[in-house]
Design an enzyme around this catalytic site. Structure first.
Site, PDB file in Angstrom:
ATOM      1  CB  THR A 195      90.609   8.996 -47.511  1.00  0.00           C
ATOM      2  OG1 THR A 195      90.342  10.370 -47.174  1.00  0.00           O
ATOM      3  CG2 THR A 195      92.103   8.806 -47.670  1.00  0.00           C
ATOM      4  CB  CYS A 196      85.356   8.757 -48.631  1.00  0.00           C
ATOM      5  SG  CYS A 196      85.214   6.980 -48.931  1.00  0.00           S
ATOM      6  N   GLY A 197      84.674   8.102 -46.054  1.00  0.00           N
ATOM      7  CA  GLY A 197      84.212   7.515 -44.807  1.00  0.00           C
ATOM      8  C   GLY A 197      84.420   6.015 -44.759  1.00  0.00           C
TER       9      GLY A 197
END
Length: 320
Positions: A262-264
């Site tokens: 995941t990330c932004g």
């Protein structure tokens, strides 16, 4: 080096370290592989090879690009959908973009980016974002140029301002839905003992300094900034495998578990998805494309501020 010195999967990563000397890397039939500037120089005139430039600004491409490269901005990949800002574009639009770039599903495509000579922008993620998206929509032979155009230049590679004569292809987009994990499934399994969730954003954003209306990170997500995996001077160049091994061990990234990247917005996470799924051959890797942008769009979802992945998890999970 003995297996007992590693968590499960250590010996497989040692094999990856050895295999990295052989390009395209890794061996096998994976959809995405890594190539070097030397390899590209040896194959640049192959008739079936397509080179795709995803530098951050078209003026960067106009000023300099690898000979024969066609420009394909990663901006074609995503568009707002019902107000959500980072949805993938309609499949037909992506298919047409790949066709116009002359991309064939079963012919090798080398993808590269770099710090634009004209714009001065570019952090290296364009090539993993495009590589992931090519594979996601049905390409079978994607090559990432390790180090991008900057490594190509440092190796003495030729540059061009000529635009190639490209015939449109007959590429057919066939989405591979198994790469991504959707919100409902992510929410259901993320806290399972056999799942590890990685957050690829910078540490300060993970801890609570990001632009989202809810600050911090998804409870339980482990901070592994994508930039920490890359060469200090070149964000498109992976660190040596020995360094990557140490970081993966320290973060408990175990190949016996399902790893969710995941990330932004789902872009930074492509760096870790590519590394784990295709270069290190982890058996169960998923990409949460909605990532923190989608998670934080639901006001009732808990978030955690600070450096610890689970410090406030129990409290945050309580009904409100």
């Amino acid at each position: 080096m003995e297996e007992k010195m590693f968590t499960s999967g250590g010996m497989e990563r040692l094999q990856a370290m050895s295999d990295r000397q052989n390009v395209p890397y890794p061996r096998g039939d994976g959809k995405v592989k890594l190539v070097t500037a030397d390899w590209l120089a040896d194959h640049i005139n192959d008739t079936d090879l397509r080179i795709v430039d995803v530098q951050p600004d078209v003026h960067d491409y106009i000023q300099e690009h690898i000979p024969g490269a066609v420009y394909l901005t990663e901006g074609i990949l995503r568009v707002s959908n019902r107000g959500f800002p980072t949805s993938y574009s309609p499949t037909g639009c992506i298919q047409e973009s790949f066709r116009r770039a002359g991309i064939e599903a079963d012919s090798p495509v080398v993808v590269y980016t770099g710090k634009g000579a004209f714009s001065g922008r570019g952090e290296g993620l364009g090539q993993t974002m495009m590589a992931y998206s090519l594979a996601k929509y049905g390409h079978n032979m994607v090559y990432i140029l390790d180090g991008g155009i900057d490594h190509w230049k440092s190796a003495g590679g030729e540059l061009s301002q000529e635009f190639p004569d490209v015939e449109p292809s007959s590429f057919t987009a066939e989405p591979r839905e198994e790469y991504a994990i959707r919100y409902d499934e992510f929410r259901r399994i993320k806290d399972n003992d056999d799942v590890v969730v990685l957050d690829a954003r910078p540490a300060k954003v993970y801890e609570g300094q990001g632009p989202w209306r809810m600050r911090g990170h998804i409870p339980g997500a482990i901070s592994l900034p994508w930039r920490s995996l890359m060469d200090d001077g070149n964000p498109a160049l992976l660190k040596p495998n020995a360094d990557l091994d140490i970081m993966l061990e320290e973060h408990g990234v175990d190949r016996t578990r399902t790893v969710i990247c995941t990330c932004g917005t789902g872009r930074e996470a492509t760096n870790e998805f590519v590394l784990l799924k295709w270069l290190y051959l982890y058996p169960n890797v998923r990409l949460y494309e909605g990532s923190f942008t989608e998670w934080s769009a639901y006001p009732d979802n808990p978030v955690v501020e600070g450096p610890e992945p689970r410090a406030a998890r129990a409290e945050a999970a309580l009904p409100r």
